[in-house]
Design a protein around this motif. Structure first.
Motif, PDB file in Angstrom:
ATOM      1  N   LEU A   1      11.049  10.357 -32.935  1.00 12.11           N
ATOM      2  CA  LEU A   1      11.812  11.103 -33.284  1.00 12.11           C
ATOM      3  C   LEU A   1      12.067  11.901 -34.139  1.00 12.11           C
ATOM      4  O   LEU A   1      13.670  12.371 -34.776  1.00 12.11           O
ATOM      5  N   GLY A   2      10.533  11.595 -35.219  1.00 14.97           N
ATOM      6  CA  GLY A   2      10.811  12.435 -36.445  1.00 14.97           C
ATOM      7  C   GLY A   2       9.992  12.122 -37.214  1.00 14.97           C
ATOM      8  O   GLY A   2       8.439  11.622 -36.384  1.00 14.97           O
ATOM      9  N   PRO A   3       9.194  12.432 -38.765  1.00 13.56           N
ATOM     10  CA  PRO A   3       7.737  12.445 -38.760  1.00 13.56           C
ATOM     11  C   PRO A   3       7.258  10.769 -39.079  1.00 13.56           C
ATOM     12  O   PRO A   3       8.618   9.864 -39.466  1.00 13.56           O
ATOM     13  N   GLY A   4       5.613  10.410 -39.170  1.00 11.71           N
ATOM     14  CA  GLY A   4       5.567   9.313 -39.195  1.00 11.71           C
ATOM     15  C   GLY A   4       3.969   9.344 -38.649  1.00 11.71           C
ATOM     16  O   GLY A   4       3.372  10.679 -37.827  1.00 11.71           O
ATOM     17  N   ASP A   5       3.310   8.351 -39.086  1.00 11.05           N
ATOM     18  CA  ASP A   5       1.957   8.651 -39.351  1.00 11.05           C
ATOM     19  C   ASP A   5       1.567   6.992 -38.805  1.00 11.05           C
ATOM     20  O   ASP A   5       2.177   6.144 -40.300  1.00 11.05           O
ATOM     21  N   ASP A   6       0.490   6.667 -37.759  1.00 15.26           N
ATOM     22  CA  ASP A   6       0.231   5.576 -37.516  1.00 15.26           C
ATOM     23  C   ASP A   6      -0.874   4.946 -38.658  1.00 15.26           C
ATOM     24  O   ASP A   6      -0.336   4.169 -38.999  1.00 15.26           O
ATOM     25  N   GLU A   7      -1.801   5.647 -39.076  1.00 14.66           N
ATOM     26  CA  GLU A   7      -2.172   5.279 -40.512  1.00 14.66           C
ATOM     27  C   GLU A   7      -1.556   4.359 -41.332  1.00 14.66           C
ATOM     28  O   GLU A   7      -1.703   3.603 -41.882  1.00 14.66           O
ATOM     29  N   THR A   8      -0.972   5.430 -41.393  1.00 14.20           N
ATOM     30  CA  THR A   8      -0.244   4.911 -42.976  1.00 14.20           C
ATOM     31  C   THR A   8       0.672   3.460 -42.982  1.00 14.20           C
ATOM     32  O   THR A   8       0.813   2.950 -43.289  1.00 14.20           O
ATOM     33  N   SER A   9       1.259   3.757 -41.196  1.00 10.05           N
ATOM     34  CA  SER A   9       2.129   3.195 -40.870  1.00 10.05           C
ATOM     35  C   SER A   9       1.222   0.996 -40.922  1.00 10.05           C
ATOM     36  O   SER A   9       1.607   0.045 -41.601  1.00 10.05           O
ATOM     37  N   ARG A  10       0.120   1.685 -40.402  1.00  3.98           N
ATOM     38  CA  ARG A  10      -1.120   0.034 -39.674  1.00  3.98           C
ATOM     39  C   ARG A  10      -0.885  -0.101 -41.504  1.00  3.98           C
ATOM     40  O   ARG A  10      -1.236  -1.507 -41.896  1.00  3.98           O
ATOM     41  N   ASN A  11      -1.646   0.873 -42.600  1.00  2.43           N
ATOM     42  CA  ASN A  11      -2.595   0.135 -43.626  1.00  2.43           C
ATOM     43  C   ASN A  11      -1.339  -0.341 -44.247  1.00  2.43           C
ATOM     44  O   ASN A  11      -1.635  -1.676 -44.978  1.00  2.43           O
ATOM     45  N   ILE A  12       0.165  -0.043 -44.320  1.00  5.21           N
ATOM     46  CA  ILE A  12       1.242  -0.681 -45.065  1.00  5.21           C
ATOM     47  C   ILE A  12       1.409  -2.437 -44.303  1.00  5.21           C
ATOM     48  O   ILE A  12       1.586  -3.088 -44.984  1.00  5.21           O
TER      49      ILE A  12
END
Length: 251
Positions: free
Chosen positions: A22-33
């Motif tokens: 429902l908004g901007p997001g990025d799996d690679e970024t979230s997973r790395n965090i």
């Protein structure tokens, strides 16, 4: 007696209810965090606040193999999450909760991890930090993405747009200071790459608008017009603003 939803609201629900994000997001970024967070206690209490259709909730459940409280006010979005959880064999780890994320009657200090992508603005960043701080255990972690200024001198056109859309939007430095003022230790902050907007959010959103355009009501046409204008602004001014993840720890 509450008012019935407006035609524009119903159009928004139809446009967004089946989208993955429902908004901007990025799996690679979230997973790395998530991979680089400090260790959790055993059997951690985890919540995804303002979860939408549950993309982050499912990621958390899968990677942490732990139950996730997925909090969302919209029953339509939670219905989509429930279907996605079943399709991913994660229903046993997803706890859908239809609730206002600013009025959770949970025990203070019970969360080990609070996650929220793109939802804090509904309360303002300060409002979210203040409201959610009591939910975290001492040393508990909060990962919150917030739209903010990435330029000290953004273009006047985009400043005008965000002044109307989100008057409380601040800079990264201002948000960092807000976190400290609200009782958090700032562990890190990570900017979301532009693909989080263009490839992961706007591209599926434009495809969904194409599906609905032929039979669009006047309300849907108005919603789509505003959406296209927003997308065009991002293409022009993407260096001036974006989402930043704030990785925080309750003190």
């Amino acid at each position: 007696m509450s008012k019935p939803p407006s035609a524009e609201f119903e159009a928004m629900m139809l446009l967004y209810a089946e989208l993955d994000r429902l908004g901007p997001g990025d799996d690679e970024t979230s997973r790395n965090i998530l991979k680089n967070l400090p260790d959790f206690p055993e059997n951690p209490n985890i919540a995804d606040l303002g979860c939408g259709t549950g993309h982050a909730s499912l990621m958390l459940a899968e990677l942490l193999d732990a139950p996730v409280r997925a909090v969302e006010l919209s029953p339509q979005f939670l219905a989509t999450l429930t279907k996605k959880a079943a399709a991913s064999n994660l229903s046993h780890l997803i706890l859908p909760i239809e609730a206002d994320m600013s009025k959770l009657d949970w025990v203070d200090g019970e969360l080990a991890l609070l996650w929220s992508e793109g939802a804090a603005y509904n309360l303002t960043f300060r409002g979210a930090l203040e409201c959610w701080r009591p939910l975290l255990a001492k040393g508990g972690l909060a990962v919150i993405s917030e739209c903010c200024w990435h330029s000290d001198k953004p273009a006047l056109e985009i400043v005008s747009f965000w002044k109307n859309a989100y008057p409380a939007m601040g800079t990264e430095d201002q948000n960092h200071q807000l976190a400290l003022d609200c009782g958090y230790k700032a562990l890190d902050q990570v900017r979301m790459p532009q693909r989080g907007w263009l490839e992961n959010y706007y591209a599926p959103l434009m495809a969904r608008m194409d599906e609905l355009r032929t039979d669009a009501t006047s309300a849907m046409q108005a919603v789509m017009k505003e959406t296209v204008e927003e997308i065009e602004l991002y293409h022009r001014y993407s260096d001036d603003y974006g989402y930043t993840f704030y990785i925080l720890q309750a003190q």
